[in-house]
Design a protein around this motif. Structure first.
Motif, PDB file in Angstrom:
ATOM      1  N   GLU A 253      10.445   7.470  -0.770  1.00 19.68           N
ATOM      2  CA  GLU A 253       9.120   7.208  -0.213  1.00 19.68           C
ATOM      3  C   GLU A 253       9.003   5.759   0.246  1.00 19.68           C
ATOM      4  O   GLU A 253       9.583   4.857  -0.352  1.00 19.68           O
ATOM      5  CB  GLU A 253       8.028   7.479  -1.257  1.00 19.68           C
ATOM      6  CG  GLU A 253       7.875   8.931  -1.624  1.00 19.68           C
ATOM      7  CD  GLU A 253       6.767   9.145  -2.629  1.00 19.68           C
ATOM      8  OE1 GLU A 253       6.302  10.284  -2.765  1.00 19.68           O
ATOM      9  OE2 GLU A 253       6.361   8.155  -3.283  1.00 19.68           O
ATOM     10  N   ARG A 254       8.211   5.578   1.272  1.00 16.94           N
ATOM     11  CA  ARG A 254       7.842   4.223   1.713  1.00 16.94           C
ATOM     12  C   ARG A 254       6.336   4.110   1.545  1.00 16.94           C
ATOM     13  O   ARG A 254       5.566   4.833   2.175  1.00 16.94           O
ATOM     14  CB  ARG A 254       8.249   4.009   3.165  1.00 16.94           C
ATOM     15  CG  ARG A 254       7.896   2.618   3.700  1.00 16.94           C
ATOM     16  CD  ARG A 254       8.426   2.450   5.114  1.00 16.94           C
ATOM     17  NE  ARG A 254       9.883   2.494   5.127  1.00 16.94           N
ATOM     18  CZ  ARG A 254      10.598   2.909   6.161  1.00 16.94           C
ATOM     19  NH1 ARG A 254       9.989   3.367   7.253  1.00 16.94           N
ATOM     20  NH2 ARG A 254      11.913   2.908   6.105  1.00 16.94           N
ATOM     21  N   ARG A 255       5.913   3.221   0.653  1.00 12.68           N
ATOM     22  CA  ARG A 255       4.502   3.084   0.332  1.00 12.68           C
ATOM     23  C   ARG A 255       3.981   1.727   0.778  1.00 12.68           C
ATOM     24  O   ARG A 255       4.626   0.694   0.589  1.00 12.68           O
ATOM     25  CB  ARG A 255       4.268   3.264  -1.167  1.00 12.68           C
ATOM     26  CG  ARG A 255       4.604   4.660  -1.665  1.00 12.68           C
ATOM     27  CD  ARG A 255       4.252   4.833  -3.137  1.00 12.68           C
ATOM     28  NE  ARG A 255       5.089   4.021  -4.015  1.00 12.68           N
ATOM     29  CZ  ARG A 255       6.257   4.417  -4.515  1.00 12.68           C
ATOM     30  NH1 ARG A 255       6.749   5.615  -4.191  1.00 12.68           N
ATOM     31  NH2 ARG A 255       6.945   3.629  -5.319  1.00 12.68           N
ATOM     32  N   SER A 256       2.779   1.726   1.361  1.00  7.45           N
ATOM     33  CA  SER A 256       2.142   0.487   1.808  1.00  7.45           C
ATOM     34  C   SER A 256       0.632   0.664   1.714  1.00  7.45           C
ATOM     35  O   SER A 256       0.132   1.777   1.544  1.00  7.45           O
ATOM     36  CB  SER A 256       2.549   0.145   3.240  1.00  7.45           C
ATOM     37  OG  SER A 256       2.117   1.155   4.141  1.00  7.45           O
ATOM     38  N   THR A 257      -0.084  -0.437   1.820  1.00  7.88           N
ATOM     39  CA  THR A 257      -1.536  -0.375   1.793  1.00  7.88           C
ATOM     40  C   THR A 257      -2.128  -1.335   2.812  1.00  7.88           C
ATOM     41  O   THR A 257      -1.663  -2.474   2.943  1.00  7.88           O
ATOM     42  CB  THR A 257      -2.097  -0.707   0.395  1.00  7.88           C
ATOM     43  OG1 THR A 257      -3.531  -0.697   0.449  1.00  7.88           O
ATOM     44  CG2 THR A 257      -1.617  -2.069  -0.089  1.00  7.88           C
ATOM     45  N   PRO A 258      -3.144  -0.905   3.555  1.00  6.58           N
ATOM     46  CA  PRO A 258      -3.833  -1.804   4.488  1.00  6.58           C
ATOM     47  C   PRO A 258      -4.922  -2.621   3.803  1.00  6.58           C
ATOM     48  O   PRO A 258      -5.527  -3.494   4.418  1.00  6.58           O
ATOM     49  CB  PRO A 258      -4.438  -0.839   5.511  1.00  6.58           C
ATOM     50  CG  PRO A 258      -4.702   0.403   4.721  1.00  6.58           C
ATOM     51  CD  PRO A 258      -3.593   0.492   3.701  1.00  6.58           C
ATOM     52  N   TRP A 259      -5.182  -2.336   2.512  1.00  6.97           N
ATOM     53  CA  TRP A 259      -6.251  -3.029   1.785  1.00  6.97           C
ATOM     54  C   TRP A 259      -5.667  -4.079   0.857  1.00  6.97           C
ATOM     55  O   TRP A 259      -4.812  -3.783   0.023  1.00  6.97           O
ATOM     56  CB  TRP A 259      -7.050  -2.041   0.946  1.00  6.97           C
ATOM     57  CG  TRP A 259      -7.915  -1.104   1.730  1.00  6.97           C
ATOM     58  CD1 TRP A 259      -7.987  -0.969   3.086  1.00  6.97           C
ATOM     59  CD2 TRP A 259      -8.839  -0.148   1.193  1.00  6.97           C
ATOM     60  NE1 TRP A 259      -8.892  -0.002   3.422  1.00  6.97           N
ATOM     61  CE2 TRP A 259      -9.433   0.520   2.291  1.00  6.97           C
ATOM     62  CE3 TRP A 259      -9.219   0.207  -0.094  1.00  6.97           C
ATOM     63  CZ2 TRP A 259     -10.388   1.523   2.128  1.00  6.97           C
ATOM     64  CZ3 TRP A 259     -10.160   1.199  -0.264  1.00  6.97           C
ATOM     65  CH2 TRP A 259     -10.749   1.840   0.838  1.00  6.97           C
ATOM     66  N   ALA A 260      -6.165  -5.301   0.970  1.00 11.81           N
ATOM     67  CA  ALA A 260      -5.745  -6.355   0.053  1.00 11.81           C
ATOM     68  C   ALA A 260      -6.447  -6.213  -1.290  1.00 11.81           C
ATOM     69  O   ALA A 260      -5.920  -6.623  -2.328  1.00 11.81           O
ATOM     70  CB  ALA A 260      -6.049  -7.723   0.654  1.00 11.81           C
ATOM     71  N   GLN A 261      -7.656  -5.632  -1.289  1.00 14.02           N
ATOM     72  CA  GLN A 261      -8.423  -5.466  -2.511  1.00 14.02           C
ATOM     73  C   GLN A 261      -8.944  -4.038  -2.621  1.00 14.02           C
ATOM     74  O   GLN A 261      -9.071  -3.335  -1.617  1.00 14.02           O
ATOM     75  CB  GLN A 261      -9.606  -6.437  -2.545  1.00 14.02           C
ATOM     76  CG  GLN A 261      -9.195  -7.898  -2.574  1.00 14.02           C
ATOM     77  CD  GLN A 261     -10.377  -8.815  -2.851  1.00 14.02           C
ATOM     78  OE1 GLN A 261     -11.517  -8.382  -2.950  1.00 14.02           O
ATOM     79  NE2 GLN A 261     -10.095 -10.099  -2.981  1.00 14.02           N
ATOM     80  N   GLY A 262      -9.248  -3.628  -3.840  1.00 11.81           N
ATOM     81  CA  GLY A 262      -9.840  -2.324  -4.062  1.00 11.81           C
ATOM     82  C   GLY A 262     -11.284  -2.302  -3.583  1.00 11.81           C
ATOM     83  O   GLY A 262     -11.896  -3.340  -3.320  1.00 11.81           O
ATOM     84  N   ARG A 263     -11.832  -1.108  -3.504  1.00 13.81           N
ATOM     85  CA  ARG A 263     -13.223  -0.930  -3.073  1.00 13.81           C
ATOM     86  C   ARG A 263     -13.927  -0.030  -4.077  1.00 13.81           C
ATOM     87  O   ARG A 263     -13.380   0.993  -4.502  1.00 13.81           O
ATOM     88  CB  ARG A 263     -13.252  -0.301  -1.679  1.00 13.81           C
ATOM     89  CG  ARG A 263     -14.606  -0.343  -0.994  1.00 13.81           C
ATOM     90  CD  ARG A 263     -14.522   0.274   0.398  1.00 13.81           C
ATOM     91  NE  ARG A 263     -15.676  -0.090   1.205  1.00 13.81           N
ATOM     92  CZ  ARG A 263     -15.908   0.384   2.429  1.00 13.81           C
ATOM     93  NH1 ARG A 263     -15.052   1.237   2.980  1.00 13.81           N
ATOM     94  NH2 ARG A 263     -16.982   0.016   3.102  1.00 13.81           N
ATOM     95  N   ARG A 264     -15.146  -0.400  -4.447  1.00 12.64           N
ATOM     96  CA  ARG A 264     -15.885   0.355  -5.457  1.00 12.64           C
ATOM     97  C   ARG A 264     -16.805   1.391  -4.814  1.00 12.64           C
ATOM     98  O   ARG A 264     -17.391   1.146  -3.756  1.00 12.64           O
ATOM     99  CB  ARG A 264     -16.741  -0.588  -6.308  1.00 12.64           C
ATOM    100  CG  ARG A 264     -16.024  -1.170  -7.528  1.00 12.64           C
ATOM    101  CD  ARG A 264     -14.998  -2.176  -7.190  1.00 12.64           C
ATOM    102  NE  ARG A 264     -14.268  -2.642  -8.383  1.00 12.64           N
ATOM    103  CZ  ARG A 264     -13.178  -3.378  -8.331  1.00 12.64           C
ATOM    104  NH1 ARG A 264     -12.675  -3.729  -7.157  1.00 12.64           N
ATOM    105  NH2 ARG A 264     -12.562  -3.761  -9.443  1.00 12.64           N
TER     106      ARG A 264
END
Length: 209
Positions: A34-45
């Motif tokens: 798998e190749r995993r990435s995220t466009p978010w630097a921080q979580g969102r509530r």
């Protein structure tokens, strides 16, 4: 961004549910890896409120608050009682709870933040809505007089009258609210008696400010 510096009354939030979400994009390669990435630097509530309200007066108060925010148009402050302090929810705030940075003799403004986890894998969360009268600041372990700095309650920054000297550790402790908005343009209330009713859960979502 359209934001009202008002807080949702705490009694209207009791029984709320919610927490933090992350966005992870996963691509499965032909090899099975798998190749995993995220466009978010921080979580969102995200939160759901109102479902436990039974008093018509409380439901009317929440409806009035919703109307004053024009539904989803204006953001506001929300107290997440599961995470509203620079320390543990049951702990006492100290001026040494969170590290804000290190002085260089010229920088006077530091951003409030809260760290989750330990070591290099820890996640830092920007705190932009501290609560008035709760911000305590330390320099190299010594608490500073409140007259020596200014805490901006709308942006979450601390500005010193005299920049901390080079190499001095800047720390802080505080309470904070989450900037949110309603995530629906509709509120539904069911009348169950002359004095009681039932409200469908109303969603809230954290906003970047």
């Amino acid at each position: 961004m359209a934001f009202h510096e008002v807080s949702l009354p705490a009694r209207l939030a009791f029984g709320s549910t919610g927490g933090v979400e992350r966005r992870t994009e996963i691509v499965t390669l032909g090899s099975g890896f798998e190749r995993r990435s995220t466009p978010w630097a921080q979580g969102r509530r995200r939160y759901l409120i109102g479902a436990n309200l039974r008093s018509l007066d409380d439901m009317a108060a929440l409806t009035a608050f919703f109307e004053a925010r024009r539904g989803r148009l204006y953001g506001f402050r929300f107290r997440d009682f599961a995470d509203f302090r620079s320390c543990a929810p049951s702990g006492a705030i100290t001026p040494h709870d969170q590290v804000l940075g290190v002085g260089d003799g010229a920088r006077a403004t530091f951003e409030l933040c809260k760290r989750y986890g330990e070591g290099p894998d820890a996640a830092d969360r920007r705190i932009v809505k501290p609560v008035e009268g709760t911000v305590r600041v330390g320099l190299d372990g010594l608490e500073q007089n409140p007259s020596s700095f200014e805490a901006d309650l709308t942006t979450g920054t601390v500005t010193f009258l005299t920049p901390p000297a080079e190499g001095v550790a800047v720390t802080a402790g505080f309470e904070f609210d989450v900037p949110v908005r309603f995530d629906a343009d509709r509120i539904d209330v069911t009348l169950e008696s002359f004095a009681a009713g039932r409200m469908a859960a109303v969603p809230l979502i954290e906003v970047r400010v």
